[in-house]
Design a protein around this motif. Structure first.
Motif, short mmCIF file in Angstrom:
data_model
loop_
_atom_site.label_atom_id
_atom_site.label_comp_id
_atom_site.label_asym_id
_atom_site.label_seq_id
_atom_site.Cartn_x
_atom_site.Cartn_y
_atom_site.Cartn_z
N ALA A 18 -0.20 -3.93 -6.55
CA ALA A 18 0.93 -3.60 -6.45
C ALA A 18 1.46 -3.55 -7.98
O ALA A 18 2.46 -2.83 -8.26
CB ALA A 18 1.62 -4.87 -5.59
N LEU A 19 1.04 -4.50 -8.78
CA LEU A 19 1.26 -4.43 -10.14
C LEU A 19 1.00 -3.17 -10.68
O LEU A 19 1.64 -2.52 -11.46
CB LEU A 19 0.68 -5.56 -10.83
CG LEU A 19 1.12 -7.06 -10.58
CD1 LEU A 19 0.33 -7.94 -11.20
CD2 LEU A 19 2.66 -6.94 -11.25
N ILE A 20 -0.25 -2.50 -10.37
CA ILE A 20 -0.65 -1.21 -11.01
C ILE A 20 0.46 -0.17 -10.38
O ILE A 20 0.55 0.85 -11.33
CB ILE A 20 -2.17 -1.03 -10.47
CG1 ILE A 20 -2.95 -2.08 -10.90
CG2 ILE A 20 -2.43 0.50 -10.89
CD1 ILE A 20 -4.51 -1.98 -10.29
N LYS A 21 0.60 -0.28 -9.12
CA LYS A 21 1.58 0.77 -8.62
C LYS A 21 2.88 0.73 -9.24
O LYS A 21 3.46 1.95 -9.25
CB LYS A 21 1.51 0.46 -7.06
CG LYS A 21 2.38 1.66 -6.26
CD LYS A 21 1.59 3.00 -5.98
CE LYS A 21 2.61 3.66 -5.03
NZ LYS A 21 1.58 5.02 -4.89
N ALA A 22 3.27 -0.43 -9.49
CA ALA A 22 4.63 -0.61 -10.12
C ALA A 22 4.67 0.09 -11.55
O ALA A 22 5.67 0.08 -12.46
CB ALA A 22 5.14 -1.85 -10.17
N GLY A 23 3.61 0.09 -12.38
CA GLY A 23 3.22 0.54 -13.38
C GLY A 23 3.36 -0.63 -14.44
O GLY A 23 3.40 -0.27 -15.72
N HIS A 46 -4.61 -7.61 -4.14
CA HIS A 46 -3.68 -6.79 -3.62
C HIS A 46 -2.21 -6.94 -4.37
O HIS A 46 -1.68 -6.05 -4.32
CB HIS A 46 -3.53 -7.31 -1.97
CG HIS A 46 -4.48 -7.09 -1.16
ND1 HIS A 46 -4.97 -8.08 -0.61
CD2 HIS A 46 -5.38 -5.99 -0.68
CE1 HIS A 46 -6.07 -7.74 0.11
NE2 HIS A 46 -6.25 -6.62 0.19
N ILE A 47 -2.15 -8.31 -4.99
CA ILE A 47 -0.96 -8.14 -5.83
C ILE A 47 -1.37 -7.41 -7.04
O ILE A 47 -0.23 -6.89 -7.79
CB ILE A 47 -0.75 -9.51 -6.11
CG1 ILE A 47 -0.49 -10.64 -4.87
CG2 ILE A 47 0.62 -9.92 -7.16
CD1 ILE A 47 -0.48 -11.89 -5.06
N GLU A 57 7.43 -8.30 -1.95
CA GLU A 57 6.44 -8.73 -0.77
C GLU A 57 6.12 -7.37 -0.13
O GLU A 57 4.68 -7.16 0.21
CB GLU A 57 6.95 -9.85 -0.12
CG GLU A 57 5.87 -10.09 1.16
CD GLU A 57 6.36 -11.42 1.92
OE1 GLU A 57 5.93 -11.44 3.16
OE2 GLU A 57 7.15 -12.29 1.29
N ALA A 58 7.06 -6.68 0.15
CA ALA A 58 6.75 -5.29 0.76
C ALA A 58 5.81 -4.37 0.04
O ALA A 58 4.90 -3.85 0.53
CB ALA A 58 7.93 -4.62 1.20
N GLU A 59 5.82 -4.45 -1.57
CA GLU A 59 4.90 -3.70 -2.09
C GLU A 59 3.53 -4.16 -2.10
O GLU A 59 2.62 -3.59 -2.01
CB GLU A 59 5.44 -3.76 -3.50
CG GLU A 59 6.81 -2.95 -3.81
CD GLU A 59 7.33 -2.70 -5.12
OE1 GLU A 59 7.54 -1.99 -6.01
OE2 GLU A 59 7.74 -3.95 -5.65
N VAL A 60 3.57 -5.53 -2.17
CA VAL A 60 2.12 -6.05 -2.08
C VAL A 60 1.65 -5.80 -0.66
O VAL A 60 0.39 -5.45 -0.46
CB VAL A 60 2.10 -7.53 -2.01
CG1 VAL A 60 0.95 -8.26 -2.00
CG2 VAL A 60 2.60 -7.75 -3.45
N GLY A 62 -2.77 -3.37 3.70
CA GLY A 62 -2.92 -2.46 4.94
C GLY A 62 -3.39 -3.31 6.15
O GLY A 62 -2.60 -4.20 6.47
N ASN A 63 -4.53 -2.86 6.71
CA ASN A 63 -4.91 -3.97 7.78
C ASN A 63 -5.91 -5.06 7.58
O ASN A 63 -6.58 -5.75 8.51
CB ASN A 63 -5.87 -2.86 8.73
CG ASN A 63 -4.72 -1.94 9.48
OD1 ASN A 63 -3.64 -2.11 9.59
ND2 ASN A 63 -5.26 -0.51 9.59
#
Length: 277
Positions: free
Chosen positions: A139-144, A135-136, A118-121, A126-127
């Motif tokens: 987060a999936l992109i950021k996690a690879g 947004h999920i 949840e923190a990654e999402v 942001g605001n």
């Protein structure tokens, strides 16, 4: 005039601030842009102020999350009063529904072997007051786990996908009525995009026009091929609906939706202004 009536900022699921979006609109030669963030009016003040500074027209808008038979339908609301109590209350329920399903989606993603927290999402949110599937996806992109939002939706997050969790939405009929009660115009976004003609066939669009005074449909959109655009334009003409065109721009959050890639006819925009006045 070049007019783009469907764009998003980072107040919902775009990647530009409202002011940045307006500056980019000027940079690509647009005369008018509508900011239509999902289920929130929060970015309009900033966008309008920047438009006034630059001499770019900013149409106040919002994209309302609705549904029909359990599948999402988006209604673009132009000129609706942000202080409308009925519309505001329903928008708050929609936003709460987005957040409320987050835990369920993350549990399904973990079971599928692509965990994000949840923190990654929330770091991607942001605001924004509206937590959404994009947004999920980010987060999936950021996690690879995926390369882009499209892959995230295609593999996991789309309606009926393996990580989809239903949430509160407004029936499209009620959504149109709420927009009208708030003094706005209601235009259905990309009605036949992504194979959704079965969800909003001609008969349903006719009934929405007859029974709920639907104002228009988005015809020129990247999700509509030339044949669909031709058929939708003919339908709009036959029903007396406004036929709009727009990019559905999300900044870097959506590929092939550059600002101004589709535009609205100036005569249609003039009619929108006339009705709102």
């Amino acid at each position: 005039m070049r007019i783009d009536l469907h764009t998003h900022s980072l107040i919902s699921d775009g990647t530009d601030t409202p002011a940045e979006l307006v500056r980019k609109a000027q940079g690509v030669g647009l005369d008018v842009v509508a900011l239509t963030d999902h289920d929130t009016f929060d970015g309009l003040g900033e966008a309008v102020a920047e438009g006034e500074r630059l001499g770019i027209g900013v149409l106040r808008g919002m994209e309302l999350s609705c549904s029909r038979r359990g599948s999402s339908v988006h209604v673009l609301a132009y000129g609706a009063d942000p202080a409308s109590p009925g519309l505001g209350a329903e928008m708050a329920k929609v936003r709460d529904g987005r957040l409320g399903r987050l835990t369920g989606v993350l549990e399904k993603l973990a079971a599928l072997g692509v965990p994000v927290s949840e923190a990654e999402v929330m770091a991607q949110v942001g605001n924004s007051p509206s937590v959404g599937r994009p947004h999920i996806a980010d987060a999936l992109i950021k996690a690879g786990h995926v390369h882009d939002r499209q892959e995230a939706f295609d593999r996991f997050l789309a309606d009926g996908g393996p990580a989809h969790v239903p949430r509160y939405t407004i029936d499209v009929e009620r959504g149109i009525d709420l927009v009208h009660q708030a003094g706005g115009l209601a235009v259905i976004a990309h009605p036949w995009g992504r194979g959704r003609e079965h969800l909003l066939p001609e008969g349903v669009l006719t009934a929405l026009t007859r029974d709920h005074q639907l104002d228009g449909i988005e015809v020129d959109h990247q999700d509509h091929d030339p044949d669909i655009r031709t058929r939708l334009r003919a339908l709009a003409d036959s029903l007396g609906l406004l036929a709009t065109g727009s990019s559905d721009y999300h900044g870097t959050g959506k590929l092939d939706h550059e600002l101004g890639c589709n535009t609205t006819d100036p005569e249609v925009f003039a009619e929108i202004q006339r009705r709102l006045s």
